[in-house]
Scaffold this motif. Structure first.
Motif, PDB file in Angstrom:
ATOM      1  N   GLY A  44      -6.622   6.481  23.102  1.00 21.26           N
ATOM      2  CA  GLY A  44      -7.083   5.344  23.904  1.00 21.26           C
ATOM      3  C   GLY A  44      -8.540   5.521  24.304  1.00 21.26           C
ATOM      4  O   GLY A  44      -9.332   4.574  24.269  1.00 21.26           O
TER       5      GLY A  44
ATOM      6  N   LEU B 168     -10.843   7.127  22.667  1.00 14.22           N
ATOM      7  CA  LEU B 168     -11.682   6.838  21.492  1.00 14.22           C
ATOM      8  C   LEU B 168     -11.757   5.336  21.222  1.00 14.22           C
ATOM      9  O   LEU B 168     -12.816   4.814  20.846  1.00 14.22           O
ATOM     10  CB  LEU B 168     -11.133   7.571  20.267  1.00 14.22           C
ATOM     11  CG  LEU B 168     -11.378   9.078  20.245  1.00 14.22           C
ATOM     12  CD1 LEU B 168     -10.484   9.746  19.200  1.00 14.22           C
ATOM     13  CD2 LEU B 168     -12.848   9.376  19.947  1.00 14.22           C
ATOM     14  N   VAL B 169     -10.636   4.642  21.402  1.00 15.25           N
ATOM     15  CA  VAL B 169     -10.627   3.188  21.197  1.00 15.25           C
ATOM     16  C   VAL B 169     -11.608   2.519  22.164  1.00 15.25           C
ATOM     17  O   VAL B 169     -12.433   1.696  21.772  1.00 15.25           O
ATOM     18  CB  VAL B 169      -9.197   2.615  21.375  1.00 15.25           C
ATOM     19  CG1 VAL B 169      -9.215   1.097  21.508  1.00 15.25           C
ATOM     20  CG2 VAL B 169      -8.324   3.020  20.194  1.00 15.25           C
ATOM     21  N   GLY B 170     -11.546   2.905  23.435  1.00 19.53           N
ATOM     22  CA  GLY B 170     -12.430   2.291  24.431  1.00 19.53           C
ATOM     23  C   GLY B 170     -13.890   2.651  24.197  1.00 19.53           C
ATOM     24  O   GLY B 170     -14.766   1.778  24.172  1.00 19.53           O
TER      25      GLY B 170
ATOM     26  N   LEU C 181     -15.705   6.077  15.609  1.00 14.67           N
ATOM     27  CA  LEU C 181     -14.947   6.596  16.758  1.00 14.67           C
ATOM     28  C   LEU C 181     -13.747   5.688  17.064  1.00 14.67           C
ATOM     29  O   LEU C 181     -12.636   6.154  17.309  1.00 14.67           O
ATOM     30  CB  LEU C 181     -15.855   6.705  17.988  1.00 14.67           C
ATOM     31  CG  LEU C 181     -16.929   7.788  17.894  1.00 14.67           C
ATOM     32  CD1 LEU C 181     -17.886   7.703  19.086  1.00 14.67           C
ATOM     33  CD2 LEU C 181     -16.288   9.174  17.841  1.00 14.67           C
ATOM     34  N   PHE C 182     -13.989   4.376  17.034  1.00 16.90           N
ATOM     35  CA  PHE C 182     -12.902   3.425  17.254  1.00 16.90           C
ATOM     36  C   PHE C 182     -11.808   3.616  16.202  1.00 16.90           C
ATOM     37  O   PHE C 182     -10.616   3.639  16.519  1.00 16.90           O
ATOM     38  CB  PHE C 182     -13.439   1.995  17.202  1.00 16.90           C
ATOM     39  CG  PHE C 182     -12.387   0.935  17.340  1.00 16.90           C
ATOM     40  CD1 PHE C 182     -11.980   0.499  18.588  1.00 16.90           C
ATOM     41  CD2 PHE C 182     -11.805   0.360  16.213  1.00 16.90           C
ATOM     42  CE1 PHE C 182     -11.006  -0.476  18.716  1.00 16.90           C
ATOM     43  CE2 PHE C 182     -10.826  -0.617  16.332  1.00 16.90           C
ATOM     44  CZ  PHE C 182     -10.428  -1.036  17.586  1.00 16.90           C
TER      45      PHE C 182
ATOM     46  N   LEU D 113      -2.582   4.533  27.306  1.00 12.95           N
ATOM     47  CA  LEU D 113      -3.592   3.960  26.412  1.00 12.95           C
ATOM     48  C   LEU D 113      -4.694   3.261  27.198  1.00 12.95           C
ATOM     49  O   LEU D 113      -5.890   3.447  26.936  1.00 12.95           O
ATOM     50  CB  LEU D 113      -2.946   2.933  25.481  1.00 12.95           C
ATOM     51  CG  LEU D 113      -2.273   3.421  24.219  1.00 12.95           C
ATOM     52  CD1 LEU D 113      -1.529   2.272  23.547  1.00 12.95           C
ATOM     53  CD2 LEU D 113      -3.313   3.986  23.264  1.00 12.95           C
TER      54      LEU D 113
ATOM     55  N   GLY E 216      -6.870   5.594  29.074  1.00 13.96           N
ATOM     56  CA  GLY E 216      -7.755   6.210  28.085  1.00 13.96           C
ATOM     57  C   GLY E 216      -8.905   5.281  27.715  1.00 13.96           C
ATOM     58  O   GLY E 216     -10.068   5.668  27.728  1.00 13.96           O
ATOM     59  N   ALA E 217      -8.571   4.024  27.412  1.00 10.79           N
ATOM     60  CA  ALA E 217      -9.591   3.073  26.957  1.00 10.79           C
ATOM     61  C   ALA E 217     -10.619   2.800  28.056  1.00 10.79           C
ATOM     62  O   ALA E 217     -11.824   2.718  27.792  1.00 10.79           O
ATOM     63  CB  ALA E 217      -8.935   1.767  26.515  1.00 10.79           C
TER      64      ALA E 217
ATOM     65  N   GLY F  26     -12.812   5.775  28.383  1.00 13.17           N
ATOM     66  CA  GLY F  26     -13.732   5.777  27.247  1.00 13.17           C
ATOM     67  C   GLY F  26     -14.893   4.820  27.472  1.00 13.17           C
ATOM     68  O   GLY F  26     -16.048   5.138  27.199  1.00 13.17           O
ATOM     69  N   THR F  27     -14.565   3.637  27.992  1.00 10.69           N
ATOM     70  CA  THR F  27     -15.601   2.647  28.286  1.00 10.69           C
ATOM     71  C   THR F  27     -16.570   3.180  29.337  1.00 10.69           C
ATOM     72  O   THR F  27     -17.795   3.047  29.214  1.00 10.69           O
ATOM     73  CB  THR F  27     -14.951   1.338  28.804  1.00 10.69           C
ATOM     74  OG1 THR F  27     -14.027   0.881  27.824  1.00 10.69           O
ATOM     75  CG2 THR F  27     -15.999   0.274  29.064  1.00 10.69           C
TER      76      THR F  27
END
Lengths: 163, 141
Positions: free
Chosen positions: A109, A111-113, B92-93, B121, B124-125, B128-129
């Motif tokens: 997740g 990495l997705v973000g 990366l995505f 998820l 995590g996202a 990441g942002t």
């Protein structure tokens, strides 16, 4: 119990229709991952990336609520066979949707973000919307998506799940 | 009133996408693995026909000068070409997509479908942002 998926030649065009529907009904270009930026911008304006006119992205969180709602619908109707499709498990005999894999969900997740915001779009914004517009940026990003995905599929997942 | 209509339209279109992605199994990790191993045409057909439909719709909108519901001309912004960011961010995505089998839209569906995994998820996202925002000025763009 196996369940046949909705055929690609029906599902694909339906997904593609989101592009004109959003443009005509909402004057918006299809995308999903700006919702991450929007969500954080509700709580903090620092770093600078989050101090922007976030009203333009508000629709994406409404769109995301629709997606979550559908997830809840399938959860409550227990109609989620696709998760456990035996045919697919024959190819990848892995119990993926298990809390034991929490670190994959969290790290993946992340990495997705990170990747979606760095590349300025995700599968929706780049693959579907951007490629429909023939945007060079979106072709490059889509190549990147597949490079990353292939690396994981061939070199990382076989080790993680020893298949 | 207008505002409520807009919200309802956005939620409905999200739900429409959600049903199609779920029924076509595009939200399944197994389908994504199958795609990256070129074992089935399903996902390629799905993505390909979605792009063709989107592109044809845009051509029709342009040719017929179709206007939006508010009677404005349909304006399209091109995604800015920042090739290093598009490519490196894209890779990366893709790593995340391959690991979780979920890109941004399926991620939200999973929040409803299996909230523990979905929230992992989403956390995590969002991290990441946030991390991207911290590093933004140091990354090649």
């Amino acid at each position: 119990m196996n369940k046949e998926p909705l055929a690609w030649y029906i599902a694909g065009p339906m997904i593609g229709l989101i592009v004109p529907l959003l443009l005509i009904l909402r004057e918006k270009q299809f995308g999903v991952s700006s919702s991450y930026r929007y969500l954080i911008s509700l709580f903090t304006k620092k770093p600078n990336y989050f101090s922007y006119d976030n009203k333009v992205d508000a629709w994406q969180i409404q769109f995301a609520l629709g997606l979550i709602g559908v997830g809840l619908y399938y959860f409550f109707t227990n109609d989620s066979d696709f998760f456990f499709n035996e045919d697919l498990k024959n190819n990848f005999p892995v119990d993926f949707y298990s809390l034991e894999n929490w670190f994959i969900f969290l790290g993946g997740g992340f990495l997705v973000g990170f990747g979606a915001r760095y590349s300025n779009g995700c599968t929706a914004g780049h693959c579907i919307m951007g490629m429909s517009q023939l945007s060079p940026a979106s072709f490059i990003a889509t190549i990147g998506f597949f490079v990353g995905g292939l690396i994981v599929a061939y070199f990382v997942n076989p080790i993680l799940f020893s298949y | 009133m207008k505002k409520i209509t807009n919200i309802i339209i956005s939620i409905s279109l999200g739900a429409f996408l959600g049903f199609v992605l779920t029924e076509s199994q595009a939200i399944s990790w197994y389908r994504i693995q199958e795609m990256f191993h070129f074992q089935s045409f399903h996902m390629f057909g799905l993505l390909g026909s979605a792009v063709v439909t989107g592109a044809l719709s845009l051509i029709i909108i342009k040719k017929l000068k179709i206007k939006s519901m508010n009677n404005n001309p349909v304006k399209l912004k091109d995604k800015p070409l920042i090739w290093k960011a598009n490519l490196f961010g894209g890779i990366l995505f893709g790593l995340g997509w391959g690991l979780t089998g979920a890109c941004s839209a399926p991620l939200f569906i999973l929040v409803g479908l299996s909230w523990k995994l979905g929230l992992l998820l989403l956390i995590g996202a969002l991290s990441g942002t946030f991390f991207y925002a911290l590093l933004k000025d140091k990354l090649p763009h």
